[in-house]
Design a protein around this motif. Sequence first.
Motif, PDB file in Angstrom:
ATOM      1  N   VAL A   1       0.844  -1.206   0.000  1.00 49.92           N
ATOM      2  CA  VAL A   1       0.000   0.000   0.000  1.00 49.92           C
ATOM      3  C   VAL A   1       0.875   1.251   0.000  1.00 49.92           C
ATOM      4  CG1 VAL A   1      -1.667   1.343   1.339  1.00 49.92           C
ATOM      5  CG2 VAL A   1      -1.974  -1.123   1.093  1.00 49.92           C
ATOM      6  N   ALA A   2       1.903   1.250   0.863  1.00 53.02           N
ATOM      7  CA  ALA A   2       2.800   2.408   0.935  1.00 53.02           C
ATOM      8  C   ALA A   2       3.555   2.606  -0.373  1.00 53.02           C
ATOM      9  CB  ALA A   2       3.788   2.232   2.090  1.00 53.02           C
ATOM     10  N   THR A   3       3.936   1.491  -1.011  1.00 53.77           N
ATOM     11  CA  THR A   3       4.653   1.572  -2.284  1.00 53.77           C
ATOM     12  C   THR A   3       3.774   2.172  -3.373  1.00 53.77           C
ATOM     13  OG1 THR A   3       5.955  -0.380  -1.683  1.00 53.77           O
ATOM     14  CG2 THR A   3       5.941   0.239  -3.990  1.00 53.77           C
ATOM     15  N   LYS A   4       2.507   1.774  -3.399  1.00 51.62           N
ATOM     16  CA  LYS A   4       1.583   2.338  -4.396  1.00 51.62           C
ATOM     17  C   LYS A   4       1.432   3.843  -4.202  1.00 51.62           C
ATOM     18  CE  LYS A   4      -1.837  -0.633  -3.767  1.00 51.62           C
ATOM     19  NZ  LYS A   4      -3.131  -1.336  -3.991  1.00 51.62           N
ATOM     20  N   ARG A   5       1.336   4.269  -2.940  1.00 58.58           N
ATOM     21  CA  ARG A   5       1.230   5.711  -2.670  1.00 58.58           C
ATOM     22  C   ARG A   5       2.484   6.440  -3.129  1.00 58.58           C
ATOM     23  NH1 ARG A   5      -0.946   4.329   2.599  1.00 58.58           N
ATOM     24  NH2 ARG A   5       1.099   4.844   3.465  1.00 58.58           N
ATOM     25  N   MET A   6       3.643   5.828  -2.870  1.00 58.30           N
ATOM     26  CA  MET A   6       4.901   6.467  -3.233  1.00 58.30           C
ATOM     27  C   MET A   6       5.036   6.618  -4.741  1.00 58.30           C
ATOM     28  SD  MET A   6       8.796   5.155  -2.745  1.00 58.30           S
ATOM     29  CE  MET A   6       8.559   4.070  -4.152  1.00 58.30           C
ATOM     30  N   PHE A   7       4.731   5.565  -5.500  1.00 55.70           N
ATOM     31  CA  PHE A   7       4.864   5.648  -6.953  1.00 55.70           C
ATOM     32  C   PHE A   7       3.830   6.607  -7.555  1.00 55.70           C
ATOM     33  CE2 PHE A   7       7.102   1.394  -6.775  1.00 55.70           C
ATOM     34  CZ  PHE A   7       8.329   1.929  -7.146  1.00 55.70           C
ATOM     35  N   ALA A   8       2.640   6.681  -6.946  1.00 54.15           N
ATOM     36  CA  ALA A   8       1.642   7.650  -7.411  1.00 54.15           C
ATOM     37  C   ALA A   8       2.152   9.072  -7.184  1.00 54.15           C
ATOM     38  CB  ALA A   8       0.319   7.431  -6.686  1.00 54.15           C
ATOM     39  N   ALA A   9       2.790   9.294  -6.020  1.00 53.14           N
ATOM     40  CA  ALA A   9       3.344  10.618  -5.723  1.00 53.14           C
ATOM     41  C   ALA A   9       4.490  10.955  -6.678  1.00 53.14           C
ATOM     42  CB  ALA A   9       3.827  10.675  -4.277  1.00 53.14           C
ATOM     43  N   LEU A  10       5.324   9.973  -6.996  1.00 50.27           N
ATOM     44  CA  LEU A  10       6.415  10.202  -7.947  1.00 50.27           C
ATOM     45  C   LEU A  10       5.876  10.535  -9.337  1.00 50.27           C
ATOM     46  CD1 LEU A  10       8.958   7.376  -7.003  1.00 50.27           C
ATOM     47  CD2 LEU A  10       9.286   9.843  -6.737  1.00 50.27           C
ATOM     48  N   GLU A  11       4.788   9.852  -9.730  1.00 46.98           N
ATOM     49  CA  GLU A  11       4.177  10.123 -11.031  1.00 46.98           C
ATOM     50  C   GLU A  11       3.606  11.535 -11.068  1.00 46.98           C
ATOM     51  OE1 GLU A  11       3.521   9.483 -14.837  1.00 46.98           O
ATOM     52  OE2 GLU A  11       4.456   7.998 -13.525  1.00 46.98           O
ATOM     53  N   ASP A  12       2.986  11.958  -9.961  1.00 46.71           N
ATOM     54  CA  ASP A  12       2.456  13.327  -9.881  1.00 46.71           C
ATOM     55  C   ASP A  12       3.592  14.343  -9.959  1.00 46.71           C
ATOM     56  OD1 ASP A  12      -0.124  12.426  -9.689  1.00 46.71           O
ATOM     57  OD2 ASP A  12      -0.257  12.650  -7.510  1.00 46.71           O
ATOM     58  N   PHE A  13       4.687  14.049  -9.262  1.00 53.54           N
ATOM     59  CA  PHE A  13       5.856  14.948  -9.286  1.00 53.54           C
ATOM     60  C   PHE A  13       6.397  15.072 -10.707  1.00 53.54           C
ATOM     61  CE2 PHE A  13      10.492  15.419  -9.188  1.00 53.54           C
ATOM     62  CZ  PHE A  13      10.623  16.601  -8.474  1.00 53.54           C
ATOM     63  N   ARG A  14       6.512  13.962 -11.386  1.00 50.55           N
ATOM     64  CA  ARG A  14       7.019  13.961 -12.763  1.00 50.55           C
ATOM     65  C   ARG A  14       6.113  14.790 -13.669  1.00 50.55           C
ATOM     66  NH1 ARG A  14       7.001   8.842 -16.862  1.00 50.55           N
ATOM     67  NH2 ARG A  14       8.356   9.687 -18.470  1.00 50.55           N
ATOM     68  N   ALA A  15       4.796  14.594 -13.521  1.00 48.33           N
ATOM     69  CA  ALA A  15       3.842  15.321 -14.363  1.00 48.33           C
ATOM     70  C   ALA A  15       3.865  16.818 -14.079  1.00 48.33           C
ATOM     71  CB  ALA A  15       2.436  14.767 -14.159  1.00 48.33           C
ATOM     72  N   GLU A  16       3.932  17.184 -12.798  1.00 46.19           N
ATOM     73  CA  GLU A  16       3.892  18.605 -12.441  1.00 46.19           C
ATOM     74  C   GLU A  16       5.164  19.331 -12.864  1.00 46.19           C
ATOM     75  OE1 GLU A  16       1.464  20.386 -11.415  1.00 46.19           O
ATOM     76  OE2 GLU A  16       0.045  18.751 -11.119  1.00 46.19           O
ATOM     77  N   THR A  17       6.326  18.709 -12.660  1.00 42.70           N
ATOM     78  CA  THR A  17       7.567  19.369 -13.063  1.00 42.70           C
ATOM     79  C   THR A  17       7.661  19.475 -14.583  1.00 42.70           C
ATOM     80  OG1 THR A  17       8.709  17.229 -12.893  1.00 42.70           O
ATOM     81  CG2 THR A  17       8.849  18.718 -11.004  1.00 42.70           C
ATOM     82  N   ALA A  18       7.133  18.474 -15.289  1.00 42.22           N
ATOM     83  CA  ALA A  18       7.116  18.555 -16.747  1.00 42.22           C
ATOM     84  C   ALA A  18       6.191  19.674 -17.207  1.00 42.22           C
ATOM     85  CB  ALA A  18       6.651  17.221 -17.342  1.00 42.22           C
ATOM     86  N   ALA A  19       5.052  19.848 -16.511  1.00 38.45           N
ATOM     87  CA  ALA A  19       4.107  20.913 -16.866  1.00 38.45           C
ATOM     88  C   ALA A  19       4.743  22.287 -16.683  1.00 38.45           C
ATOM     89  CB  ALA A  19       2.838  20.792 -16.019  1.00 38.45           C
TER      90      ALA A  19
END
Length: 297
Positions: free
Chosen positions: A71-89
């Motif tokens: 569960v914690a890993t899923k949250r972490m990878f979701a947060a990393l994906e959000d970080f990647r998307a936001e910095t790219a934006a």
Amino acid sequence: MNVDNIDLRLLRVFHALAEHGGFAGAQAELGLTPSTLSIHLSNLEQRLGMVLCERGRGGFRLTEKGEHVHVATKRMFAALEDFRAETAALRGMLMGELAIGLADSTVTDPRSPIAGAIRRFESRQNDVHLRLTVDRPAGLNHALLDGRLNLAVGIFPHHVAGVDYETLYAERSLLYCGAGHDFFGRGGIEAEEVGKARFVGRAYSLERDLDAIGAARHKASVENMEAEAHLILSGCYIGFLPEHFAAGFVAAGRMQAVDAERFTLMSDVALAMPSAGKPNAVVRLFREELRKANAEA
């Protein structure tokens, strides 16, 4: 426990093993041999200081601690994906992954905004990987809650806490019979006859369907529309189907509506998204394109 030096690669291996429930699926996803996967998993367990899963003759199973780490890993990878998307934006780019959930057999729906939204989204320069999943309403809700989906479009008979629902349009369903059924080619069918006919319903919408039909001889249950269509086409069962899904069978003379004036169901097709957290730039843009495509449909 030394968590500071944990390689993300090890966590991705564990995440893949947990998601696929074993080595076969993870091997196909990551392109690693079972022995390499096992070494990575053992290294992760050693660094975390805990056993994450049981593997052996009894099969693969997460331990209680492994479930929590998953569960914690899923949250972490979701947060990393959000970080990647936001910095790219911030750089004027669209990057990342967009996971979309759909109800089954909606491709025949001319009102569905999905194709139009994807067309609008792909007209923009992007490096976004799209992942589409078809599932039952309960499965879509669960995937939204645990972060496997960013958004979903479908009919949700039961709303759950933690998911927001935005109605897009209404879908019409009728009661159908197949060629060879006693009702086929007939009019003026009595309610008593309908109540005695074999009835098939999808498990996730059965309560709604039975309320609409009244007394019914519930003789079969299915999990999706395609399975239901097989039973109706046998000429042995009646059941509710979306009008758009049944249209091809009706045109071919293989199905017909049973008293469409009396047995009609209207259902809300909704956009569903997790209530918690702020959607990243990719999800926000696709949501807006979906709304625009829906307005144009």
